[in-house]
Motif scaffolding. Sequence first.
Motif, PDB file in Angstrom:
ATOM      1  N   ARG A 127       0.898  -1.028  -0.036  1.00 51.13           N
ATOM      2  CA  ARG A 127       0.100   0.063  -0.027  1.00 51.13           C
ATOM      3  C   ARG A 127       0.828   1.393  -0.086  1.00 51.13           C
ATOM      4  NH1 ARG A 127      -1.416   0.493   5.211  1.00 51.13           N
ATOM      5  NH2 ARG A 127      -0.586  -1.593   6.167  1.00 51.13           N
ATOM      6  N   GLU A 128       0.464   2.485  -0.530  1.00 51.95           N
ATOM      7  CA  GLU A 128       1.085   3.683  -0.611  1.00 51.95           C
ATOM      8  C   GLU A 128       1.606   3.795   0.884  1.00 51.95           C
ATOM      9  OE1 GLU A 128       0.562   8.304  -1.663  1.00 51.95           O
ATOM     10  OE2 GLU A 128      -0.735   6.658  -3.014  1.00 51.95           O
ATOM     11  N   GLY A 129       2.565   4.309   1.297  1.00 54.13           N
ATOM     12  CA  GLY A 129       3.259   4.526   2.790  1.00 54.13           C
ATOM     13  C   GLY A 129       3.360   3.259   3.272  1.00 54.13           C
ATOM     14  N   GLY A 130       2.897   2.070   2.996  1.00 54.74           N
ATOM     15  CA  GLY A 130       3.238   0.790   3.506  1.00 54.74           C
ATOM     16  C   GLY A 130       4.711   0.437   3.528  1.00 54.74           C
ATOM     17  N   ARG A 131       5.178  -0.935   4.135  1.00 53.24           N
ATOM     18  CA  ARG A 131       6.217  -1.511   4.071  1.00 53.24           C
ATOM     19  C   ARG A 131       6.063  -2.945   3.784  1.00 53.24           C
ATOM     20  NH1 ARG A 131      10.306   1.132   6.716  1.00 53.24           N
ATOM     21  NH2 ARG A 131      11.372  -0.966   6.959  1.00 53.24           N
ATOM     22  N   VAL A 132       7.293  -3.557   2.958  1.00 50.89           N
ATOM     23  CA  VAL A 132       7.118  -4.942   2.926  1.00 50.89           C
ATOM     24  C   VAL A 132       8.295  -5.545   3.509  1.00 50.89           C
ATOM     25  CG1 VAL A 132       8.766  -4.742   0.909  1.00 50.89           C
ATOM     26  CG2 VAL A 132       6.870  -6.400   0.771  1.00 50.89           C
ATOM     27  N   ASP A 133       8.103  -6.769   3.769  1.00 47.01           N
ATOM     28  CA  ASP A 133       9.067  -7.721   4.407  1.00 47.01           C
ATOM     29  C   ASP A 133      10.152  -8.063   3.428  1.00 47.01           C
ATOM     30  OD1 ASP A 133      10.471  -9.366   6.110  1.00 47.01           O
ATOM     31  OD2 ASP A 133       9.136 -11.039   5.919  1.00 47.01           O
ATOM     32  N   GLU A 134      11.330  -7.479   3.754  1.00 49.64           N
ATOM     33  CA  GLU A 134      12.575  -7.674   2.487  1.00 49.64           C
ATOM     34  C   GLU A 134      12.627  -9.225   2.556  1.00 49.64           C
ATOM     35  OE1 GLU A 134      17.192  -6.908   1.884  1.00 49.64           O
ATOM     36  OE2 GLU A 134      15.800  -5.316   3.227  1.00 49.64           O
ATOM     37  N   ALA A 135      12.852  -9.914   3.700  1.00 46.34           N
ATOM     38  CA  ALA A 135      13.151 -11.612   3.778  1.00 46.34           C
ATOM     39  C   ALA A 135      11.960 -12.276   2.742  1.00 46.34           C
ATOM     40  CB  ALA A 135      13.159 -11.766   4.922  1.00 46.34           C
ATOM     41  N   GLU A 136      10.779 -11.486   2.883  1.00 52.86           N
ATOM     42  CA  GLU A 136       9.735 -12.327   2.227  1.00 52.86           C
ATOM     43  C   GLU A 136      10.022 -12.249   0.549  1.00 52.86           C
ATOM     44  OE1 GLU A 136       4.938 -12.111   1.219  1.00 52.86           O
ATOM     45  OE2 GLU A 136       5.843 -11.017   2.903  1.00 52.86           O
ATOM     46  N   VAL A 137      10.385 -10.913   0.348  1.00 51.71           N
ATOM     47  CA  VAL A 137      10.779 -10.439  -1.138  1.00 51.71           C
ATOM     48  C   VAL A 137      11.887 -11.388  -1.626  1.00 51.71           C
ATOM     49  CG1 VAL A 137      11.601  -8.957  -2.661  1.00 51.71           C
ATOM     50  CG2 VAL A 137       9.617  -8.344  -1.314  1.00 51.71           C
ATOM     51  N   ARG A 138      12.841 -11.556  -0.848  1.00 53.39           N
ATOM     52  CA  ARG A 138      14.034 -12.402  -1.263  1.00 53.39           C
ATOM     53  C   ARG A 138      13.714 -13.770  -1.437  1.00 53.39           C
ATOM     54  NH1 ARG A 138      19.008  -9.753  -1.172  1.00 53.39           N
ATOM     55  NH2 ARG A 138      18.983  -7.570  -0.432  1.00 53.39           N
ATOM     56  N   ARG A 139      12.864 -14.384  -0.546  1.00 60.01           N
ATOM     57  CA  ARG A 139      12.456 -15.654  -0.728  1.00 60.01           C
ATOM     58  C   ARG A 139      11.685 -15.950  -1.773  1.00 60.01           C
ATOM     59  NH1 ARG A 139      11.554 -14.970   4.815  1.00 60.01           N
ATOM     60  NH2 ARG A 139       9.430 -14.673   4.609  1.00 60.01           N
ATOM     61  N   THR A 140      10.704 -15.035  -2.151  1.00 58.24           N
ATOM     62  CA  THR A 140       9.778 -15.104  -3.250  1.00 58.24           C
ATOM     63  C   THR A 140      10.779 -15.138  -4.728  1.00 58.24           C
ATOM     64  OG1 THR A 140       8.066 -14.071  -2.365  1.00 58.24           O
ATOM     65  CG2 THR A 140       7.903 -13.972  -4.838  1.00 58.24           C
ATOM     66  N   LEU A 141      11.961 -14.264  -4.652  1.00 56.07           N
ATOM     67  CA  LEU A 141      12.513 -14.022  -5.987  1.00 56.07           C
ATOM     68  C   LEU A 141      13.588 -15.517  -5.903  1.00 56.07           C
ATOM     69  CD1 LEU A 141      14.038 -10.596  -5.698  1.00 56.07           C
ATOM     70  CD2 LEU A 141      12.427 -11.197  -7.366  1.00 56.07           C
ATOM     71  N   ALA A 142      13.975 -15.793  -4.765  1.00 55.06           N
ATOM     72  CA  ALA A 142      14.717 -16.993  -4.847  1.00 55.06           C
ATOM     73  C   ALA A 142      13.981 -18.156  -5.427  1.00 55.06           C
ATOM     74  CB  ALA A 142      15.417 -17.241  -3.541  1.00 55.06           C
ATOM     75  N   ALA A 143      12.711 -18.442  -5.044  1.00 52.69           N
ATOM     76  CA  ALA A 143      11.806 -19.696  -5.528  1.00 52.69           C
ATOM     77  C   ALA A 143      11.839 -19.181  -7.099  1.00 52.69           C
ATOM     78  CB  ALA A 143      10.519 -19.541  -4.689  1.00 52.69           C
ATOM     79  N   LEU A 144      11.443 -18.109  -7.526  1.00 53.21           N
ATOM     80  CA  LEU A 144      11.013 -18.034  -9.010  1.00 53.21           C
ATOM     81  C   LEU A 144      12.367 -18.278 -10.066  1.00 53.21           C
ATOM     82  CD1 LEU A 144       9.104 -14.457  -9.171  1.00 53.21           C
ATOM     83  CD2 LEU A 144       8.446 -16.861  -9.760  1.00 53.21           C
ATOM     84  N   ASP A 145      13.605 -18.178  -9.240  1.00 48.82           N
ATOM     85  CA  ASP A 145      14.760 -18.301  -9.751  1.00 48.82           C
ATOM     86  C   ASP A 145      15.000 -17.676 -11.415  1.00 48.82           C
ATOM     87  OD1 ASP A 145      17.452 -19.238 -10.020  1.00 48.82           O
ATOM     88  OD2 ASP A 145      16.751 -21.188 -11.284  1.00 48.82           O
ATOM     89  N   PRO A 146      14.810 -16.385 -11.133  1.00 52.92           N
ATOM     90  CA  PRO A 146      14.621 -15.521 -12.528  1.00 52.92           C
ATOM     91  C   PRO A 146      16.314 -15.641 -13.244  1.00 52.92           C
ATOM     92  CG  PRO A 146      14.531 -14.054 -10.738  1.00 52.92           C
ATOM     93  CD  PRO A 146      14.704 -15.275 -10.416  1.00 52.92           C
ATOM     94  N   LYS A 147      16.367 -15.610 -14.311  1.00 56.13           N
ATOM     95  CA  LYS A 147      17.837 -15.540 -15.049  1.00 56.13           C
ATOM     96  C   LYS A 147      17.355 -14.070 -15.804  1.00 56.13           C
ATOM     97  CE  LYS A 147      19.451 -19.462 -13.434  1.00 56.13           C
ATOM     98  NZ  LYS A 147      19.629 -19.206 -12.203  1.00 56.13           N
ATOM     99  N   PRO A 148      18.358 -13.103 -15.832  1.00 54.79           N
ATOM    100  CA  PRO A 148      19.413 -13.031 -15.041  1.00 54.79           C
ATOM    101  C   PRO A 148      18.802 -12.760 -13.712  1.00 54.79           C
ATOM    102  CG  PRO A 148      19.288 -11.090 -16.063  1.00 54.79           C
ATOM    103  CD  PRO A 148      18.315 -11.928 -16.701  1.00 54.79           C
ATOM    104  N   SER A 149      19.758 -12.814 -12.289  1.00 54.76           N
ATOM    105  CA  SER A 149      18.981 -12.891 -11.179  1.00 54.76           C
ATOM    106  C   SER A 149      19.171 -11.207 -10.788  1.00 54.76           C
ATOM    107  CB  SER A 149      19.893 -13.280 -10.138  1.00 54.76           C
ATOM    108  OG  SER A 149      20.890 -13.163  -9.884  1.00 54.76           O
ATOM    109  N   PRO A 150      18.206 -10.808 -10.243  1.00 60.92           N
ATOM    110  CA  PRO A 150      18.109  -9.378  -9.805  1.00 60.92           C
ATOM    111  C   PRO A 150      19.037  -9.172  -8.558  1.00 60.92           C
ATOM    112  CG  PRO A 150      16.084 -10.239  -9.220  1.00 60.92           C
ATOM    113  CD  PRO A 150      16.757 -11.175  -9.964  1.00 60.92           C
ATOM    114  N   HIS A 151      19.828  -7.780  -8.631  1.00 58.70           N
ATOM    115  CA  HIS A 151      20.503  -7.531  -7.668  1.00 58.70           C
ATOM    116  C   HIS A 151      19.926  -6.391  -6.823  1.00 58.70           C
ATOM    117  CE1 HIS A 151      23.908 -10.211  -9.100  1.00 58.70           C
ATOM    118  NE2 HIS A 151      23.621 -10.107 -10.312  1.00 58.70           N
TER     119      HIS A 151
END
Length: 98
Positions: A74-98
């Motif tokens: 949400r606007e002005g909200g926050r997100v759990d960085e660890a959750e985002v990292r876990r989601t990205l790792a599960a997707l295994d995108p190529k190339p991996s985002p930094h």
Amino acid sequence: MVVRTSGSAYNTWFDPEEVVLRRCFAVRVSPKTEWREDPRDVDCPDGFPLTFAPAPEPPRLPYEELRAKLPRVREGGRVDEAEVRRTLAALDPKPSPH
């Protein structure tokens, strides 16, 4: 680094021949380079200028997959960085985002 420039022009008043001018400048590139440092005139190196292959096409980014899997914030909200990292790792995108 030596930068080679060239240009051409015609002086139809005195000589109908094309005049080609080639100049080279030495430019210092380093973390210590001062802003507005003037390049120095130098002799042009022998041989042809370096040529480089075209840059490769950028890789396809998985926009749709990321949009579907990453949490909405949400606007002005926050997100759990660890959750985002876990989601990205599960997707295994190529190339991996930094």
